[in-house]
Design an enzyme around this catalytic site. Structure first.
Site, short mmCIF file in Angstrom:
data_model
loop_
_atom_site.label_atom_id
_atom_site.label_comp_id
_atom_site.label_asym_id
_atom_site.label_seq_id
_atom_site.Cartn_x
_atom_site.Cartn_y
_atom_site.Cartn_z
N GLU A 208 94.43 20.46 -49.41
CA GLU A 208 93.17 19.76 -49.14
C GLU A 208 92.19 19.96 -50.29
OE1 GLU A 208 92.52 17.56 -46.60
OE2 GLU A 208 94.67 17.86 -46.51
N LEU B 10 94.55 8.68 -35.20
CA LEU B 10 93.57 9.75 -35.05
C LEU B 10 92.15 9.18 -35.13
CD1 LEU B 10 95.23 12.54 -37.22
CD2 LEU B 10 95.71 11.80 -34.87
N ALA B 11 91.40 9.40 -34.07
CA ALA B 11 90.06 8.80 -34.01
C ALA B 11 89.10 9.67 -33.22
CB ALA B 11 90.15 7.42 -33.38
N LYS C 51 69.25 -26.20 -28.60
CA LYS C 51 69.85 -25.18 -27.74
C LYS C 51 70.49 -25.80 -26.51
CE LYS C 51 68.46 -23.19 -24.11
NZ LYS C 51 67.59 -22.71 -23.04
N ARG D 236 79.98 12.56 -42.26
CA ARG D 236 79.45 12.01 -43.52
C ARG D 236 78.86 10.61 -43.35
NH1 ARG D 236 85.01 13.76 -46.44
NH2 ARG D 236 85.65 13.65 -44.26
C1 UD1 Z 1 92.62 13.76 -44.10
C2 UD1 Z 1 93.79 14.60 -44.63
C3 UD1 Z 1 93.85 14.44 -46.14
C4 UD1 Z 1 94.00 12.98 -46.50
C5 UD1 Z 1 92.92 12.14 -45.85
C6 UD1 Z 1 93.22 10.67 -46.00
C7 UD1 Z 1 93.98 16.53 -43.15
C8 UD1 Z 1 93.70 17.96 -42.97
N1 UD1 Z 1 93.56 15.99 -44.30
O1 UD1 Z 1 91.43 14.30 -44.66
O2 UD1 Z 1 94.96 15.15 -46.66
O3 UD1 Z 1 93.96 12.81 -47.91
O4 UD1 Z 1 92.82 12.40 -44.43
O5 UD1 Z 1 92.15 9.86 -45.56
O6 UD1 Z 1 94.60 15.91 -42.31
N2 UD1 Z 1 90.46 13.62 -36.58
C9 UD1 Z 1 90.71 13.89 -35.26
N3 UD1 Z 1 90.56 15.14 -34.79
C10 UD1 Z 1 90.20 16.17 -35.59
C11 UD1 Z 1 89.94 15.90 -36.94
C12 UD1 Z 1 90.07 14.62 -37.42
O7 UD1 Z 1 91.07 12.97 -34.50
O8 UD1 Z 1 90.11 17.30 -35.06
C13 UD1 Z 1 90.61 12.24 -37.09
C14 UD1 Z 1 89.34 11.66 -37.64
O9 UD1 Z 1 88.63 10.98 -36.62
C15 UD1 Z 1 89.85 10.70 -38.71
C16 UD1 Z 1 91.15 11.31 -39.14
O10 UD1 Z 1 91.53 12.25 -38.15
O11 UD1 Z 1 90.11 9.40 -38.19
C17 UD1 Z 1 91.03 12.01 -40.48
O12 UD1 Z 1 90.02 12.99 -40.39
P1 UD1 Z 1 89.03 13.25 -41.59
O13 UD1 Z 1 88.08 14.31 -41.19
O14 UD1 Z 1 88.47 11.97 -42.08
O15 UD1 Z 1 90.06 13.85 -42.65
P2 UD1 Z 1 89.91 13.89 -44.21
O16 UD1 Z 1 89.01 15.01 -44.59
O17 UD1 Z 1 89.59 12.57 -44.74
CA CA Z 2 89.09 10.55 -43.86
#
Ligand code: UD1
Ligand code: CA
Length: 455
Positions: free
Chosen positions: A156, A11-12, A352, A18
């Site tokens: 969460e 997931l990226a 160089k 933040r």
């Molecule tokens: C998420 C988890 C949390 C966990 C944590 C670990 C959920 C709801 N929560 O929270 O339980 O403890 O990761 O690090 O999953 N992303 C997408 N599409 C979206 C949203 C996010 O691709 O619509 C990707 C982000 O780019 C990221 C990853 O998912 O790489 C995690 O998203 P982030 O917003 O960092 O989740 P956390 O709040 O950290």
């Molecule tokens: Ca995260």
């Protein structure tokens, strides 16, 4: 054990609010590569048969950065981690095992992923989640277990009650699913929560209620699973990564005098009994031999340094430095420079795009650009190869055993022959034949009694 391997969905797509950055979070770099690339590489090494990256925010930048190391699916709107995984559904077959990873966990190791996958297969669970006990669990989803210690659900941070917030076992964001269970459950996930998002962890609660087997297993090292959400966490992760590399190098026989100020990318190779002095940064594809002394206060990238070289206070990029060469202090070696064995390059010298032959000495205050210098050459203080006429660059050739007097300019293109001499203060504009002395300066005039005449 089932050995058919697994697909990953990484997931990226998130912005990484933040981070306060215009660059997508997963492209922030640590240890010489993007966070996302660390995750892809670890998955690849752990035996993933295909890596699928879900992109969204800054998708062009992310796609360019990962090149052909993974497949891409697009999440148009970032509606949550559950919604992100759904976008990859068309690329997954029903019998697949799917490992889900986040692009913001750059400290993951191959070993952790391998162990986790094996545990998923061996327990026969439909879903596994990797948990970790964090000293500071703030921000993470908390693992809720029943009185028997069995997995119940994930809450969460933003949805957690005060007592749930006190739980230190968290969701690392790493899961294994049997695809046949994952997608039907994912279609049932809603968004009735504090962030109004489709949460991936809700799938686990749905499967648990359907009496499917869930394996919630703790990682033995929480550091490797840290998720990076802020610049402060990025700096912390960078430190962990560097300490890991320093540790590995010290165990293989390299002396690192001050690991706290030594930054070495994971790609760097260093031979036995080399000593790295404080405040040294080795980046990219550096290959350093045995018995070298490197630093203090030096930076090298993509540079090859052969055995026994001693280099201090130097910045070198895309160069090669020969065996037993001594370089520094205050030297800048720029790309395409090849320094042979036993060369000495001293204070305030810049080189160089040049070749410097065996045993040649460039001891002080010189600029050498676009030059081919033979072996046994001695260059006095303050010499310059004048390589640029305002339009084009030209080469200077200085052949073996030439002796260049202090403060000379060699106006390129020009060739100084073997065993020849250049008088101090010369500006050389014509080739110098082998074995001759070239003097290219105004003759000195002495005006006698000058002092008396002035008064
Ligand atoms: C998420 C988890 C949390 C966990 C944590 C670990 C959920 C709801 N929560 O929270 O339980 O403890 O990761 O690090 O999953 N992303 C997408 N599409 C979206 C949203 C996010 O691709 O619509 C990707 C982000 O780019 C990221 C990853 O998912 O790489 C995690 O998203 P982030 O917003 O960092 O989740 P956390 O709040 O950290
Ligand atoms: Ca995260």
């Amino acid at each position: 054990m089932n050995t058919k391997g697994f697909s990953t969905i990484i997931l990226a797509a998130g912005k990484g609010t933040r981070m306060k950055s215009s660059l997508p979070k997963v492209l922030h770099r640590i240890g010489g590569k993007s966070m996302l690339q660390h995750v892809i590489d670890a998955a690849e090494d752990a035996g993933a048969t295909q890596n699928i990256v879900v992109v969204g925010f800054g998708r062009d930048k992310v796609e360019t950065a990962i090149g052909n190391t993974a497949r891409i699916v697009v999440q148009q709107e970032q509606l949550g981690t559950g919604h992100a995984v759904l976008q990859a559904e068309p690329l997954i077959t029903k019998n697949d095992t799917v490992m889900i990873l986040c692009g913001d966990t750059p400290l993951l190791t191959t070993k952790i992923l391998k162990n986790f996958y094996e545990s998923h297969i061996n327990t026969g669970a439909q879903a596994s989640v990797l948990t970790a006990v964090m000293p500071d669990p703030a921000g993470y989803g908390r693992i809720i277990r029943n009185f028997n210690g069995e997995f119940k659900k994930i809450v969460e941070h933003k949805d957690a009650s005060i007592s749930e917030k006190a739980i230190t076992e968290v969701n690392t964001g790493i899961y294994c699913f049997n695809a046949a269970s994952l997608f039907p459950a994912l279609h049932q996930v809603g968004h009735d929560n504090a962030q109004g998002e489709y949460y991936l962890p809700d799938v686990l609660e749905i499967l648990q209620k359907e009496n499917e087997k869930i394996n919630a297993i703790a990682a033995d090292n929480y550091e490797s699973t840290l998720g990076i959400n802020s610049r402060e966490q990025l700096a912390h992760a960078e430190k962990i990564l560097h300490h890991r590399k320093n540790h590995q190098l010290m165990n293989s026989g390299v002396t690192i005098m001050d690991p706290d100020t030594t930054y070495i990318d994971s790609t760097v190779v260093i031979g036995q009994d080399t000593v790295i002095y404080p405040s040294t940064w080795l980046q990219g594809n550096c290959i350093i031999g045995a018995n070298c002394e490197i630093g203090p206060c030096s930076r090298f990238s993509d540079t090859i340094i052969k055995d026994g070289a001693i280099i201090s206070f130097t910045y070198a990029h895309d160069c090669e430095i020969g065996a037993n060469a001594t370089v520094g202090p205050y030297v800048h070696l720029r790309p395409h420079t090849k320094i042979a064995a036993n060369v000495h390059i001293g204070n305030f010298v810049e080189v160089k795009n040049s070749n410097v032959g065996t045993g040649t000495k460039l001891p002080h205050l010189s600029y050498i650009g676009d030059s081919d210098i033979g072996s046994g050459v001695n260059m006095g203080c303050g010499c310059i190869t004048v390589n640029y006429d305002g339009k084009n660059k030209h080469r200077t050739t200085i052949e073996d055993n030439a002796f260049i007097g202090c403060n000379s300019n060699m106006v390129a293109p020009v060739k100084i022959g073997k065993n020849s001499y250049v008088g101090a203060g010369s500006t050389i504009t014509k080739d110098v034949p082998d074995g001759s002395l070239a003097v290219g300066r105004a003759r000195q005039t002495n005006i006698e009694k000058w002092h008396d005449k002035r008064n």
